[in-house]
Motif scaffolding. Structure first.
Motif, PDB file in Angstrom:
ATOM      1  N   PHE A 103      71.367  32.930  28.921  1.00 44.99           N
ATOM      2  CA  PHE A 103      72.024  32.747  30.214  1.00 44.99           C
ATOM      3  C   PHE A 103      71.724  31.375  30.805  1.00 44.99           C
ATOM      4  CE2 PHE A 103      72.249  37.516  30.364  1.00 44.99           C
ATOM      5  CZ  PHE A 103      73.624  37.593  30.433  1.00 44.99           C
ATOM      6  N   GLY A 104      70.480  30.903  30.640  1.00 46.26           N
ATOM      7  CA  GLY A 104      70.110  29.598  31.197  1.00 46.26           C
ATOM      8  C   GLY A 104      70.946  28.476  30.620  1.00 46.26           C
ATOM      9  N   PHE A 105      71.004  28.390  29.305  1.00 48.38           N
ATOM     10  CA  PHE A 105      71.724  27.275  28.691  1.00 48.38           C
ATOM     11  C   PHE A 105      73.238  27.439  28.737  1.00 48.38           C
ATOM     12  CE2 PHE A 105      67.603  25.916  27.414  1.00 48.38           C
ATOM     13  CZ  PHE A 105      67.727  24.546  27.298  1.00 48.38           C
ATOM     14  N   LEU A 106      73.725  28.672  28.780  1.00 45.32           N
ATOM     15  CA  LEU A 106      75.168  28.872  28.904  1.00 45.32           C
ATOM     16  C   LEU A 106      75.705  28.143  30.133  1.00 45.32           C
ATOM     17  CD1 LEU A 106      77.607  30.349  27.733  1.00 45.32           C
ATOM     18  CD2 LEU A 106      77.095  32.282  29.189  1.00 45.32           C
ATOM     19  N   MET A 107      74.858  28.046  31.172  1.00 47.07           N
ATOM     20  CA  MET A 107      75.302  27.427  32.426  1.00 47.07           C
ATOM     21  C   MET A 107      75.069  25.922  32.473  1.00 47.07           C
ATOM     22  SD  MET A 107      74.358  30.354  35.232  1.00 47.07           S
ATOM     23  CE  MET A 107      72.727  30.836  34.661  1.00 47.07           C
ATOM     24  N   THR A 108      74.609  25.327  31.359  1.00 50.18           N
ATOM     25  CA  THR A 108      74.348  23.886  31.380  1.00 50.18           C
ATOM     26  C   THR A 108      75.587  23.057  31.122  1.00 50.18           C
ATOM     27  OG1 THR A 108      73.773  23.904  29.044  1.00 50.18           O
ATOM     28  CG2 THR A 108      71.950  24.082  30.599  1.00 50.18           C
ATOM     29  N   PHE A 109      76.748  23.699  30.957  1.00 50.66           N
ATOM     30  CA  PHE A 109      77.934  22.913  30.595  1.00 50.66           C
ATOM     31  C   PHE A 109      78.359  21.959  31.718  1.00 50.66           C
ATOM     32  CE2 PHE A 109      79.633  26.540  32.752  1.00 50.66           C
ATOM     33  CZ  PHE A 109      80.755  26.090  33.413  1.00 50.66           C
ATOM     34  N   LEU A 110      77.912  22.256  32.940  1.00 51.33           N
ATOM     35  CA  LEU A 110      78.267  21.360  34.037  1.00 51.33           C
ATOM     36  C   LEU A 110      77.372  20.142  34.021  1.00 51.33           C
ATOM     37  CD1 LEU A 110      78.705  24.048  36.783  1.00 51.33           C
ATOM     38  CD2 LEU A 110      80.484  22.831  35.547  1.00 51.33           C
TER      39      LEU A 110
ATOM     40  N   GLY B  68      72.840  20.898  34.953  1.00 49.59           N
ATOM     41  CA  GLY B  68      72.154  21.338  33.741  1.00 49.59           C
ATOM     42  C   GLY B  68      70.746  21.806  33.984  1.00 49.59           C
ATOM     43  N   PHE B  69      69.895  20.923  34.481  1.00 45.76           N
ATOM     44  CA  PHE B  69      68.512  21.316  34.633  1.00 45.76           C
ATOM     45  C   PHE B  69      68.352  22.373  35.714  1.00 45.76           C
ATOM     46  CE2 PHE B  69      64.110  21.216  35.626  1.00 45.76           C
ATOM     47  CZ  PHE B  69      63.544  21.145  34.371  1.00 45.76           C
ATOM     48  N   GLY B  70      69.138  22.223  36.791  1.00 44.45           N
ATOM     49  CA  GLY B  70      69.072  23.218  37.853  1.00 44.45           C
ATOM     50  C   GLY B  70      69.404  24.601  37.340  1.00 44.45           C
ATOM     51  N   ALA B  71      70.435  24.704  36.496  1.00 45.15           N
ATOM     52  CA  ALA B  71      70.835  26.009  35.979  1.00 45.15           C
ATOM     53  C   ALA B  71      69.707  26.643  35.188  1.00 45.15           C
ATOM     54  CB  ALA B  71      72.076  25.850  35.095  1.00 45.15           C
ATOM     55  N   VAL B  72      69.130  25.882  34.262  1.00 47.82           N
ATOM     56  CA  VAL B  72      68.063  26.425  33.425  1.00 47.82           C
ATOM     57  C   VAL B  72      66.817  26.727  34.263  1.00 47.82           C
ATOM     58  CG1 VAL B  72      66.516  25.940  31.498  1.00 47.82           C
ATOM     59  CG2 VAL B  72      68.899  25.266  31.370  1.00 47.82           C
ATOM     60  N   GLY B  73      66.481  25.799  35.154  1.00 52.18           N
ATOM     61  CA  GLY B  73      65.268  25.949  35.948  1.00 52.18           C
ATOM     62  C   GLY B  73      65.352  27.104  36.931  1.00 52.18           C
ATOM     63  N   PHE B  74      66.456  27.197  37.670  1.00 48.73           N
ATOM     64  CA  PHE B  74      66.596  28.284  38.634  1.00 48.73           C
ATOM     65  C   PHE B  74      66.701  29.629  37.941  1.00 48.73           C
ATOM     66  CE2 PHE B  74      68.398  25.342  42.075  1.00 48.73           C
ATOM     67  CZ  PHE B  74      67.116  25.108  42.537  1.00 48.73           C
TER      68      PHE B  74
ATOM     69  N   CYS C 189      71.233  37.233  36.637  1.00 50.42           N
ATOM     70  CA  CYS C 189      71.669  35.990  35.999  1.00 50.42           C
ATOM     71  C   CYS C 189      73.194  35.910  35.968  1.00 50.42           C
ATOM     72  CB  CYS C 189      71.149  35.898  34.563  1.00 50.42           C
ATOM     73  SG  CYS C 189      69.359  35.902  34.442  1.00 50.42           S
ATOM     74  N   ILE C 190      73.842  37.058  35.738  1.00 48.45           N
ATOM     75  CA  ILE C 190      75.309  37.101  35.728  1.00 48.45           C
ATOM     76  C   ILE C 190      75.845  36.711  37.102  1.00 48.45           C
ATOM     77  CG2 ILE C 190      77.282  38.682  35.603  1.00 48.45           C
ATOM     78  CD1 ILE C 190      75.595  40.242  33.450  1.00 48.45           C
ATOM     79  N   ALA C 191      75.297  37.332  38.141  1.00 43.74           N
ATOM     80  CA  ALA C 191      75.752  37.037  39.500  1.00 43.74           C
ATOM     81  C   ALA C 191      75.491  35.572  39.846  1.00 43.74           C
ATOM     82  CB  ALA C 191      75.053  37.956  40.501  1.00 43.74           C
ATOM     83  N   PHE C 192      74.366  35.038  39.373  1.00 38.12           N
ATOM     84  CA  PHE C 192      74.018  33.632  39.597  1.00 38.12           C
ATOM     85  C   PHE C 192      75.108  32.716  39.040  1.00 38.12           C
ATOM     86  CE2 PHE C 192      71.109  30.020  37.987  1.00 38.12           C
ATOM     87  CZ  PHE C 192      71.249  29.290  39.159  1.00 38.12           C
ATOM     88  N   GLY C 193      75.733  33.150  37.936  1.00 41.01           N
ATOM     89  CA  GLY C 193      76.788  32.350  37.316  1.00 41.01           C
ATOM     90  C   GLY C 193      77.974  32.118  38.239  1.00 41.01           C
ATOM     91  N   ALA C 194      78.178  33.022  39.196  1.00 36.27           N
ATOM     92  CA  ALA C 194      79.318  32.870  40.105  1.00 36.27           C
ATOM     93  C   ALA C 194      79.020  31.899  41.230  1.00 36.27           C
ATOM     94  CB  ALA C 194      79.702  34.230  40.694  1.00 36.27           C
ATOM     95  N   ILE C 195      77.752  31.809  41.629  1.00 32.84           N
ATOM     96  CA  ILE C 195      77.432  30.995  42.811  1.00 32.84           C
ATOM     97  C   ILE C 195      76.684  29.720  42.435  1.00 32.84           C
ATOM     98  CG2 ILE C 195      77.390  32.988  44.345  1.00 32.84           C
ATOM     99  CD1 ILE C 195      74.336  32.869  44.213  1.00 32.84           C
ATOM    100  N   LEU C 196      76.621  29.425  41.137  1.00 36.10           N
ATOM    101  CA  LEU C 196      75.919  28.233  40.649  1.00 36.10           C
ATOM    102  C   LEU C 196      76.343  26.995  41.427  1.00 36.10           C
ATOM    103  CD1 LEU C 196      74.025  27.054  38.456  1.00 36.10           C
ATOM    104  CD2 LEU C 196      76.023  26.777  37.013  1.00 36.10           C
ATOM    105  N   GLY C 197      75.376  26.288  41.996  1.00 33.43           N
ATOM    106  CA  GLY C 197      75.673  25.042  42.697  1.00 33.43           C
ATOM    107  C   GLY C 197      75.981  25.232  44.171  1.00 33.43           C
ATOM    108  N   LYS C 198      75.932  26.469  44.637  1.00 33.40           N
ATOM    109  CA  LYS C 198      76.330  26.709  46.026  1.00 33.40           C
ATOM    110  C   LYS C 198      75.217  27.246  46.911  1.00 33.40           C
ATOM    111  CE  LYS C 198      80.109  29.022  45.192  1.00 33.40           C
ATOM    112  NZ  LYS C 198      81.399  29.715  45.242  1.00 33.40           N
ATOM    113  N   SER C 199      74.030  27.445  46.342  1.00 37.51           N
ATOM    114  CA  SER C 199      73.016  28.083  47.170  1.00 37.51           C
ATOM    115  C   SER C 199      71.630  27.483  46.918  1.00 37.51           C
ATOM    116  CB  SER C 199      72.995  29.582  46.893  1.00 37.51           C
ATOM    117  OG  SER C 199      73.026  29.794  45.512  1.00 37.51           O
ATOM    118  N   SER C 200      70.776  27.615  47.881  1.00 38.54           N
ATOM    119  CA  SER C 200      69.417  27.080  47.783  1.00 38.54           C
ATOM    120  C   SER C 200      68.539  28.060  47.019  1.00 38.54           C
ATOM    121  CB  SER C 200      68.848  26.885  49.176  1.00 38.54           C
ATOM    122  OG  SER C 200      68.565  28.155  49.728  1.00 38.54           O
ATOM    123  N   PRO C 201      67.392  27.612  46.545  1.00 35.08           N
ATOM    124  CA  PRO C 201      66.486  28.521  45.847  1.00 35.08           C
ATOM    125  C   PRO C 201      66.107  29.738  46.684  1.00 35.08           C
ATOM    126  CG  PRO C 201      65.723  26.254  45.611  1.00 35.08           C
ATOM    127  CD  PRO C 201      66.897  26.229  46.531  1.00 35.08           C
TER     128      PRO C 201
END
Lengths: 422, 422, 422
Positions: free
Chosen positions: C83-90, C94-100, C145-157
């Motif tokens: 799930f972490g790396f699947l979201m690195t395409f942006l 990249g690092f935010g997706a894997v790290g968060f 992680c699935i739900a995170f995929g929808a809001i990636l880049g829109k929310s704080s930690p």
């Protein structure tokens, strides 16, 4: 959302309709054939509760799933991540290599389940599949990935799918001849997977020879990050090769032994690859192509013999030799093949799979011929070579002869098949 | 085919002949020594069919291979991909880090099989190896990879190989003292692997101190993609650490428990690492070095105690503390070590391995000292600490004392050994 | 050592104190709750020696650890690397997706162990955890992680941690309703993980709708290497999905069957994804987003039914349909959702998890309703659906009805819960 597309994913303007049509028709054919032929093996079927009682098994852990599933997953990673990423070292073909490898393999495993099923798991009109069939399908597709390494960047997706279709078919025939007719041992596939796959691919690339390809040589350069991606492929192949060579060996000591032999051979191979890579380069620098590829030759070369009593030092010797042969191949043989024989071997599969595969077949023949009841134990001897039934009276030296015949058959099938498909 | 070569792969102009010679001579020596000493353990030998009958085993699944092989492969991935890629965060050393780590580890495991074999698996003149020996060889080499993290970028391949040779030797001696003479428990290697490896590496880097290295500081920067590659290393270490700590524990509950404790400790460690990384940075940003490293300290720190009845909340406490200690170490201690003590710790192994390793040793000593028959059960108590034979009468508090002595011995061996090698 | 920090790791200027405080307080609360409630399951407790005798187990290999640990590790890799790396395409996340993803998951698994423990493993005041609980905690966090995929880049930690807290809680409640009250089968989580997680995330992203986000669209582009990183995520999810769907199935044939069905479905899905991706694009080029995502829909869609007698050809049919549905979703539905319904679905989870999850629930209901004693065998039938005790008299068609009810419950819980949290 518009996103960039990379070289290698699509050149063919006809592809718009041809690729979808081929994929869909193929998949429909698969569904029909699976519907007619494929069912679960007894150990994956819900009737297993009754089966267990009949076979007098006291525990669920006796299910073949627990003997082989971890190895299956390691092999699965080798096919999809290992072979895929190993080919990303080229600057412009990175995504194409991984993506096409993915498509080919997913396409091929279904056909492999059928072809291998008809030959090996066919009972009263049905193919009964279990985890061992999944491993064998992955193995079969592995030989396609190897061949793909020779023609990387030279063919359209459609051509690759057609090649996969024929190669899987021939693979299953060749495997049937070796395992069933010649009664040859080849659990790690030195002959059936590597020798066959590599010479098949080399024949195809010879026929697809395009002189002008050399002009686009700049595309074949690597960049910093592509080398790190390729190392992911290398390392997963290297680490999981003990699982590859032990995945379908007999339960118990044979799987255990195959893993140890492969581990030893691979370790030795790294040392001689580094030695010769450094020795043959100007200024003693290491060539990354050698590190990425030749270090794996030790795994290929114990494919046949790993499950036999090769012994740890025997494995070191095999790895020692193959690191040298493979590295020398990259330095001298690949340029020779390209300039004189017009064989453009993009990933150098001749050095990683063809020569080590042949060595592996020979080592297997010698190890089998040298087997004695003293070394294997009375029961272990019979079990290791399956000297039962019609083969009850076969001697080690005869077995060695058949093993050698297996090498020749694989080679002939590969060359003839490759020529046909090319 | 000319391909680019990167920094770190070769500076030494003498290397052309020295590196090949060292590798080849070494490998020949390995073949000879393996030929004389190394054979298969009974569970990997073809005689196992007879062995099985003697031991009254009814199923092939009782072979140690099935208890340990999945954990072995996880450990294997940690050593080659985990440690290798963790060190790729530096812009210019990426390929060098992965490549040298590969060479060192392949070189080291062969020597480790011999050294550890002579001490632990030597029977009637032969070293008998099975899957547990492969895990132990990987463990031993893990401590070399740790030490490599301190001197990354400062030494030639030859120097690294010599260091590996000596460190593996000392590792085996130290391990023998701890496990056999002191009868100490250390399945996950807090003392033998982490404390020993880290202080060994730190002593070596102290001796190799080069003031002008600081001028080339710009090479130590990271770039965007190198951070993602490093996260591959981090995540594989983090995910597979439960396998690391449980790989050579006793069959059954001990392996099960070790995996759970490690899982808990690692989860807690991530939270406190993030908390302190954010707290100690300007503007509350997270430092990627902390995320990549300090999150792993929880695994190091339960290395000794994970197989004991540490309990899940005990593990959380250990992980909680170690995330803090490790992150604070990166912020304050690493600069201090470099400026005052002239210890250039490239990857910060003092924070990831040395301090958490010491904590792990102490936690192990306390957990052992606190053990009671009530908590472990009568048979479980004896089995967990192997209080049989000569150790039949050892009490938990005495065991705790010996565990503490193990920490001191590991520390002394590391400092003395590192000084010698440096 | 100053190192660059990337977009997405920190915007909030308040974060300096809020994030550390939340993490530390949370972890302290975990330690207290684990201290009060969590203990080892009998198979991980040192008393197991005695337990074994009582249960008449003759071998350590009967410990659940050996049935499930390899699958657990595969699932673990899917959650953290997949799930972490699947979201690195942006390009920029990249690092935010894997790290968060790492932070969320480590945070979530601890709370999941407690919540699921209270519902499912609570005995005389204690939660008893073993390897199956670790898998279930990973599953639960998978839905986050699935739900995170929808809001990636829109929310704080902080927002992500609060979302995780609530979602895990609701997940456990929903799971309890399905598995315990409705007595529904859902081993691979088509309903509990995918349908629930996806609609939860979609509801949250709808509420967080920010029109100006579209202006920063350029950040959403991908670059060459980010696509290769994303393929690492894709391939690990694809390869290990058979482990995901079989990880908590019954020992023996059910695990075996679940792996085979998932393998078949995923293979078919790749072919139709490629076909439709090529067909729907200008010039027949393949879209990498489809290859990276839609190829996985086949795994989602057999989540409920994989452990049933779906049969290999049934699995191929499900994979065939889902590759089409998912790819068509990416091309037509995602733009529609964004422009008309104001649902900004960053990673397209509606196509990968929501729709295939619903299909998976329906396929499960149909497969259950169609079950007969003939197909499953008398004992296999009872075992497969656990028709014992209070459920002794339940018929397949009634079971199918309850399965369908499970889909509706999951959907309602997700929409209501998402609205609440959003």
């Amino acid at each position: 959302m518009e996103r960039p597309r990379h070289q290698g994913m699509a050149k063919n303007t006809y592809m718009r309709w041809r690729l979808p049509l081929v994929c869909l028709l193929w998949e429909v054919a698969m569904i029909v054939l699976f519907g007619v032929f494929v069912r679960f093996s007894p150990e994956a079927d819900a009737h297993w509760e009754e089966e267990k009682q009949e076979m007098n098994l006291t525990s669920d852990i006796e299910n073949d799933f627990y003997f082989r599933y971890p190895s299956f997953q390691d092999v699965h990673v080798m096919i999809f991540v290992g072979f895929g990423f190993l080919m990303t070292f080229l600057k412009r073909y990175g995504f194409g290599a991984v993506g096409f490898n993915f498509l080919l393999a997913a396409f091929g495993i279904q056909w492999a389940l059928l072809m291998q099923g008809w030959f090996h798991s066919f009972k009263s009109g049905k193919i009964l599949i279990g985890v061992e069939n999944l491993i064998n399908a992955d193995f079969c597709v592995g030989s396609v990935c190897i061949a793909f390494g020779a023609i990387l960047g030279k063919s359209s997706p459609i051509q690759l799918l057609v090649m996969t279709l024929f190669q899987v078919t021939l693979f299953a025939v060749n495997e049937y001849i070796l395992l069933n007719l010649l009664h040859v041992k080849d659990a790690g596939g030195s002959m059936t997977i590597h020798t066959f796959g590599a010479y098949f691919g080399l024949t195809v690339t010879r026929i697809l020879y395009r002189p002008n390809l050399e002009q686009s040589k700049d595309k074949q350069g690597s960049v910093y990050h592509s080398d790190l991606f390729a190392m992911i492929g290398t390392l997963y192949l290297w680490m999981y090769w003990p699982s590859f060579n032990s995945a379908i060996s007999d339960h118990g000591d044979a799987q255990h032994r195959a893993a140890i032999n492969t581990y030893c051979s691979l370790a030795a191979c790294v040392l001689t690859t580094v030695a010769f890579s450094s020795m043959l380069q100007k200024k003693g620098k290491l060539d990354m192509v050698h590190i990425q590829n030749a270090t794996l030759a030790g795994g290929v070369a114990v494919g046949t013999s790993a499950e036999m009593m090769l012994t740890p030092y025997g494995s070191l010797i095999v790895g020692f030799i193959c690191g040298i042969v493979s590295t020398v191949g990259y330095v001298y043989l690949t340029p020779f093949l390209e300039s004189r024989l017009h064989i453009q071997d993009t990933c150098g599969i001749h050095n990683l799979h063809a020569m080590p595969g042949l060595i592996g077949g020979i080592v297997g023949a010698v190890t089998a011929a040298a087997a004695t009841e003293d070394v294997y134990g009375k029961e272990g001897f019979i079990k290791a070579f399956d000297f039962t039934g019609a083969y009850r009276t076969r001697t080690p030296s005869v077995q060695g002869g058949f093993q050698a015949a297996g090498i020749v058959v694989s080679l002939v099938m590969a060359l003839a098949g490759g020529a046909l498909v090319g």
